[in-house]
Structure formats: C-alpha cells, structure tokens
Design a protein around this motif. Structure first.
Motif, mmCIF file in Angstrom:
data_model
loop_
_atom_site.group_PDB
_atom_site.id
_atom_site.type_symbol
_atom_site.label_atom_id
_atom_site.label_comp_id
_atom_site.label_asym_id
_atom_site.label_seq_id
_atom_site.Cartn_x
_atom_site.Cartn_y
_atom_site.Cartn_z
ATOM 1 N N ARG A 1 12.289 52.026 5.077
ATOM 2 C CA ARG A 1 13.578 51.339 5.102
ATOM 3 C C ARG A 1 14.618 51.994 6.004
ATOM 4 O O ARG A 1 15.777 51.604 5.978
ATOM 5 C CB ARG A 1 14.122 51.224 3.688
ATOM 6 C CG ARG A 1 13.222 50.402 2.794
ATOM 7 C CD ARG A 1 13.690 50.486 1.364
ATOM 8 N NE ARG A 1 12.617 50.133 0.471
ATOM 9 C CZ ARG A 1 12.490 48.953 -0.115
ATOM 10 N NH1 ARG A 1 13.357 48.021 0.123
ATOM 11 N NH2 ARG A 1 11.486 48.726 -0.916
ATOM 12 N N GLU B 1 15.062 51.719 9.093
ATOM 13 C CA GLU B 1 15.583 50.738 10.049
ATOM 14 C C GLU B 1 16.760 49.974 9.444
ATOM 15 O O GLU B 1 17.736 49.680 10.129
ATOM 16 C CB GLU B 1 14.473 49.772 10.446
ATOM 17 C CG GLU B 1 14.896 48.770 11.488
ATOM 18 C CD GLU B 1 13.740 47.886 11.897
ATOM 19 O OE1 GLU B 1 14.025 46.760 12.308
ATOM 20 O OE2 GLU B 1 12.570 48.306 11.815
ATOM 21 N N HIS B 2 16.696 49.685 8.146
ATOM 22 C CA HIS B 2 17.767 48.953 7.473
ATOM 23 C C HIS B 2 19.070 49.744 7.473
ATOM 24 O O HIS B 2 20.155 49.161 7.526
ATOM 25 C CB HIS B 2 17.359 48.592 6.045
ATOM 26 C CG HIS B 2 16.156 47.707 5.987
ATOM 27 N ND1 HIS B 2 16.177 46.410 6.439
ATOM 28 C CD2 HIS B 2 14.900 47.936 5.558
ATOM 29 C CE1 HIS B 2 14.977 45.875 6.273
ATOM 30 N NE2 HIS B 2 14.184 46.780 5.745
ATOM 31 N N ALA C 1 22.512 48.121 9.100
ATOM 32 C CA ALA C 1 23.752 47.963 8.347
ATOM 33 C C ALA C 1 24.957 48.421 9.161
ATOM 34 O O ALA C 1 26.092 48.091 8.824
ATOM 35 C CB ALA C 1 23.677 48.760 7.046
#
Length: 160
Positions: A11, A13-14, A18
């Motif tokens: 995660r 990359e998330h 954001a």
C-alpha cells in the motif's frame, strides 16, 4: 494469508497518491519506500543501539555513530544515484540503497562500540528533582505532538 508488513509494502503507492497525482513522483517514492522497507533491519538496529547508548548516558557515542551514518549516506548518494566510481546509475533506487547501506554501517559501528565494553560502566542516575517535575505530565507532550501531526496532515490535504 498476508502479514501486516506485506500489507504496508503493498500500500505504499497509496501513501503517495494521497499527496500527489504526479505518476513519476508516485513511482519514485514507492520504489524508495519499498527498498527501505524490505531492507529496514539496519534502521531498526540503528535505533535500538542508539537508544541503548543514550539510556546508559553515552550520548557522545550515539552522536558519533549517527553522524557517521549521515556522512556515509551523503557520500554514497551521488555515487549510487548517478553511477560514479564504477557503480551503475540507479537513480532513486540508488538513493534508497545508499540510505540502507549507511544504516547498516551504523549498526556495525554500534556493535563495535558495544564489543569494546564501553557500555558496561554504570549508567548515570536521574536526580529526584527532575523526576518530580516530569512524572505529573506523562501524556502532555506526546499529545501535543500528535495534535501537531494532525494539523500538518490536514494542511497537506487542504492544499492538494
């Protein structure tokens, strides 16, 4: 079945999405964090040994080791990013590997200091007058820091 560590790895990359929609920044940041996450043993070792030295009152050694790691990182960054001195040009991956290498070197230096027996002396004691001032406020300062972190993240989201 996945572990919490692999979830964080997947995660990353998330985290960047954001904050930005620039695909180049997302890709480079993700590569950097993935390398630093997978090879984070040096970071945890460095922190553990640094705290050990600080807790025994050997802040001078902690400072020297931390400074040595930082200087090594400064030296290795351009070598590994731009491919100098026979290293291949690695870009952001080189920056991450330079960071990990510097952290590992700090761990090895910490082990050398501990092996020499420098930490076997008695640790200094904290005077009761200082302890009496700190004990009534165990959550005051961490709570202040958390509020500041929330404010900074809120501002980051507001200006996206």
């Amino acid at each position: 079945r996945s572990s919490a560590a692999s979830d964080v790895y997947k995660r990353q990359e998330h985290f960047f999405l954001a904050q930005t929609r620039d695909p180049e920044i997302v890709e480079m940041g993700t590569v950097y964090l993935q390398i630093c996450t997978v090879l984070s043993f040096g970071l945890f070792g460095e922190i553990a040994f640094e705290r050990l030295m600080q807790s025994t009152g050997r802040t001078f050694y902690s400072m020297i080791i931390q400074g040595t790691g930082a200087i090594l990182n400064i030296i290795l960054d351009p070598i590994m990013i731009f491919g100098l001195l026979g290293f291949p040009k690695m870009g952001v991956a080189g920056a991450a590997l330079a960071t990990v290498a510097a952290q590992a070197a700090s761990v090895l230096l910490s082990l050398a200091v501990i092996r020499r027996g420098i930490l076997t002396q008695k640790a200094p004691t904290i005077p009761w007058t200082i302890t009496k001032k700190v004990l009534p406020h165990p959550l005051k300062y961490p709570t202040k820091q958390n509020r500041n972190d929330v404010r900074i993240q809120s501002m980051a989201y507001a200006f996206r």
